[in-house]
Write a protein that holds these residues in place. Structure first.
Motif, PDB file in Angstrom:
ATOM      1  N   ASP A   1      55.365  26.517  46.927  1.00 27.81           N
ATOM      2  CA  ASP A   1      54.922  27.826  46.415  1.00 27.81           C
ATOM      3  C   ASP A   1      54.507  27.791  44.946  1.00 27.81           C
ATOM      4  O   ASP A   1      54.426  28.824  44.294  1.00 27.81           O
ATOM      5  N   ASP A   2      54.202  26.625  44.417  1.00 31.15           N
ATOM      6  CA  ASP A   2      53.798  26.510  43.014  1.00 31.15           C
ATOM      7  C   ASP A   2      52.474  27.216  42.710  1.00 31.15           C
ATOM      8  O   ASP A   2      52.178  27.493  41.559  1.00 31.15           O
ATOM      9  N   ASP A   3      51.686  27.513  43.727  1.00 26.42           N
ATOM     10  CA  ASP A   3      50.413  28.196  43.479  1.00 26.42           C
ATOM     11  C   ASP A   3      50.568  29.718  43.480  1.00 26.42           C
ATOM     12  O   ASP A   3      49.601  30.448  43.266  1.00 26.42           O
ATOM     13  N   ARG A   4      51.794  30.204  43.646  1.00 27.35           N
ATOM     14  CA  ARG A   4      52.053  31.651  43.624  1.00 27.35           C
ATOM     15  C   ARG A   4      51.835  32.192  42.208  1.00 27.35           C
ATOM     16  O   ARG A   4      52.379  31.676  41.245  1.00 27.35           O
ATOM     17  N   ILE A   5      51.053  33.255  42.089  1.00 27.80           N
ATOM     18  CA  ILE A   5      50.792  33.852  40.781  1.00 27.80           C
ATOM     19  C   ILE A   5      51.994  34.700  40.376  1.00 27.80           C
ATOM     20  O   ILE A   5      52.413  35.589  41.097  1.00 27.80           O
ATOM     21  N   ILE A   6      52.539  34.400  39.205  1.00 24.03           N
ATOM     22  CA  ILE A   6      53.699  35.113  38.673  1.00 24.03           C
ATOM     23  C   ILE A   6      53.246  36.173  37.679  1.00 24.03           C
ATOM     24  O   ILE A   6      53.683  37.311  37.723  1.00 24.03           O
ATOM     25  N   CYS A   7      52.366  35.805  36.771  1.00 20.39           N
ATOM     26  CA  CYS A   7      51.821  36.747  35.789  1.00 20.39           C
ATOM     27  C   CYS A   7      50.406  37.102  36.241  1.00 20.39           C
ATOM     28  O   CYS A   7      49.489  36.296  36.110  1.00 20.39           O
TER      29      CYS A   7
ATOM     30  N   THR B   1      55.730  43.347  34.563  1.00 15.84           N
ATOM     31  CA  THR B   1      55.801  42.891  35.946  1.00 15.84           C
ATOM     32  C   THR B   1      56.287  41.459  36.108  1.00 15.84           C
ATOM     33  O   THR B   1      56.799  41.106  37.159  1.00 15.84           O
ATOM     34  N   CYS B   2      56.161  40.636  35.080  1.00 12.31           N
ATOM     35  CA  CYS B   2      56.481  39.213  35.264  1.00 12.31           C
ATOM     36  C   CYS B   2      57.654  38.693  34.451  1.00 12.31           C
ATOM     37  O   CYS B   2      58.141  37.596  34.723  1.00 12.31           O
TER      38      CYS B   2
END
Length: 110
Positions: free
Chosen positions: A20-26, A65-66
């Motif tokens: 899941d490293d490609d999940r956008i956090i910001c 949000t992040c």
């Protein structure tokens, strides 16, 4: 477990990608979980360092949000409790104003 989050001599081990490293956090700055994890393995152990390097929390939402997600990811990589990480300094968003706005401010007083 790390003695101190400021002890830069501790080896975290090699960066190993996760599914899941490609999940956008910001969302504002489009920073992924993998980018945050990689930054920790590159030696950035504080939220302020991560923020300056990747710009997470510096977008339109100013980290609303992040911030908690970033803190949890960093803490997990360091093997410490998120409570041990100091939050980044918050500042109010500033927008440039035209001088005519300031000039009109005094006109209503007359």
């Amino acid at each position: 477990m790390m003695e101190s989050i400021y002890d830069r001599t501790v080896q975290l081990g090699e960066y190993v990608p996760e599914p899941d490293d490609d999940r956008i956090i910001c969302r504002c700055e489009e920073v992924t979980k993998g980018e945050i994890r990689r930054a920790v393995h590159d030696g950035m152990f504080t939220i302020t360092e991560i923020r300056r390097y990747l710009r997470c929390g510096m977008g339109l939402c100013q980290g609303q949000t992040c911030a908690k997600l970033v803190k949890r990811i960093v803490a997990t990589e360091l093997g410490v409790s998120p409570a041990l990480l100091e939050p980044a300094t918050s500042r109010a968003p500033i927008r440039p104003l035209e001088m005519k706005i300031y000039a009109k401010e005094g006109e209503d007083d007359e």
